[in-house]
Write a protein that holds these residues in place. Structure first.
Motif, PDB file in Angstrom:
ATOM      1  N   LEU A   4      22.082 -31.697 -11.130  1.00 12.41           N
ATOM      2  CA  LEU A   4      21.632 -31.277  -9.809  1.00 12.41           C
ATOM      3  C   LEU A   4      20.121 -31.100  -9.922  1.00 12.41           C
ATOM      4  O   LEU A   4      19.651 -30.281 -10.703  1.00 12.41           O
ATOM      5  N   VAL A   5      19.381 -31.914  -9.187  1.00  9.84           N
ATOM      6  CA  VAL A   5      17.915 -31.909  -9.264  1.00  9.84           C
ATOM      7  C   VAL A   5      17.371 -31.142  -8.065  1.00  9.84           C
ATOM      8  O   VAL A   5      17.585 -31.518  -6.911  1.00  9.84           O
ATOM      9  N   ASP A   6      16.661 -30.048  -8.356  1.00  5.99           N
ATOM     10  CA  ASP A   6      16.099 -29.196  -7.312  1.00  5.99           C
ATOM     11  C   ASP A   6      15.117 -29.973  -6.440  1.00  5.99           C
ATOM     12  O   ASP A   6      14.497 -30.940  -6.889  1.00  5.99           O
ATOM     13  N   GLU A   7      14.969 -29.515  -5.225  1.00  8.84           N
ATOM     14  CA  GLU A   7      14.100 -30.175  -4.239  1.00  8.84           C
ATOM     15  C   GLU A   7      12.666 -30.359  -4.744  1.00  8.84           C
ATOM     16  O   GLU A   7      12.078 -31.418  -4.586  1.00  8.84           O
ATOM     17  N   CYS A   8      12.105 -29.336  -5.334  1.00 12.16           N
ATOM     18  CA  CYS A   8      10.708 -29.408  -5.795  1.00 12.16           C
ATOM     19  C   CYS A   8      10.539 -30.294  -7.018  1.00 12.16           C
ATOM     20  O   CYS A   8       9.440 -30.763  -7.298  1.00 12.16           O
ATOM     21  N   THR A   9      11.604 -30.516  -7.751  1.00 15.22           N
ATOM     22  CA  THR A   9      11.531 -31.421  -8.901  1.00 15.22           C
ATOM     23  C   THR A   9      11.351 -32.847  -8.407  1.00 15.22           C
ATOM     24  O   THR A   9      10.663 -33.638  -9.034  1.00 15.22           O
ATOM     25  N   GLY A  10      11.950 -33.165  -7.277  1.00 11.57           N
ATOM     26  CA  GLY A  10      11.678 -34.423  -6.605  1.00 11.57           C
ATOM     27  C   GLY A  10      12.678 -35.531  -6.859  1.00 11.57           C
ATOM     28  O   GLY A  10      13.515 -35.473  -7.760  1.00 11.57           O
ATOM     29  N   SER A  11      12.548 -36.553  -6.043  1.00 11.69           N
ATOM     30  CA  SER A  11      13.498 -37.664  -6.092  1.00 11.69           C
ATOM     31  C   SER A  11      13.212 -38.641  -7.229  1.00 11.69           C
ATOM     32  O   SER A  11      14.108 -39.361  -7.653  1.00 11.69           O
ATOM     33  N   PHE A  25      22.979 -35.245  -8.124  1.00  8.87           N
ATOM     34  CA  PHE A  25      22.890 -34.730  -6.765  1.00  8.87           C
ATOM     35  C   PHE A  25      21.446 -34.276  -6.588  1.00  8.87           C
ATOM     36  O   PHE A  25      20.993 -33.354  -7.264  1.00  8.87           O
ATOM     37  N   SER A  26      20.710 -34.937  -5.721  1.00  3.99           N
ATOM     38  CA  SER A  26      19.309 -34.624  -5.467  1.00  3.99           C
ATOM     39  C   SER A  26      19.185 -33.760  -4.224  1.00  3.99           C
ATOM     40  O   SER A  26      19.502 -34.205  -3.115  1.00  3.99           O
ATOM     41  N   ILE A  27      18.742 -32.532  -4.400  1.00  2.97           N
ATOM     42  CA  ILE A  27      18.535 -31.650  -3.249  1.00  2.97           C
ATOM     43  C   ILE A  27      17.525 -32.292  -2.304  1.00  2.97           C
ATOM     44  O   ILE A  27      17.705 -32.285  -1.088  1.00  2.97           O
ATOM     45  N   TYR A  28      16.469 -32.882  -2.844  1.00  2.00           N
ATOM     46  CA  TYR A  28      15.430 -33.511  -2.022  1.00  2.00           C
ATOM     47  C   TYR A  28      16.027 -34.593  -1.121  1.00  2.00           C
ATOM     48  O   TYR A  28      15.704 -34.675   0.061  1.00  2.00           O
ATOM     49  N   ASP A  29      16.896 -35.420  -1.680  1.00  2.00           N
ATOM     50  CA  ASP A  29      17.444 -36.544  -0.920  1.00  2.00           C
ATOM     51  C   ASP A  29      18.700 -36.204  -0.125  1.00  2.00           C
ATOM     52  O   ASP A  29      18.971 -36.831   0.900  1.00  2.00           O
TER      53      ASP A  29
END
Length: 69
Positions: A4-11, A25-29
């Protein structure tokens, strides 16, 4: 493994991990704008490996007692 990749870490990080064959699962995307609490709840309840930046990591200590396992 699933990340799970946090929004600020980026796509870009999410796309790289996907390219390596990992489930991501990308929070950003996929869920931009959800709260930090929701990100942590999703990671813990669905057994994702959470990738995040320092700002969220510092908050984990303060909000981890609110996470329902």
């Amino acid at each position: 493994m699933q990340f799970l990749v946090d929004e600020c870490t980026g796509s870009k990080v999410a796309k790289w991990l996907q390219g390596q064959g990992y489930e991501v699962f990308s929070i950003y995307d996929q869920a931009r704008g959800i709260s930090d609490d929701a990100v942590l709840q999703k990671a813990f309840s669905e057994n994702w490996i959470l990738l995040m930046i320092k700002t969220l990591a510092r908050r984990v200590i303060g909000i981890s007692d609110r996470i329902e396992a």
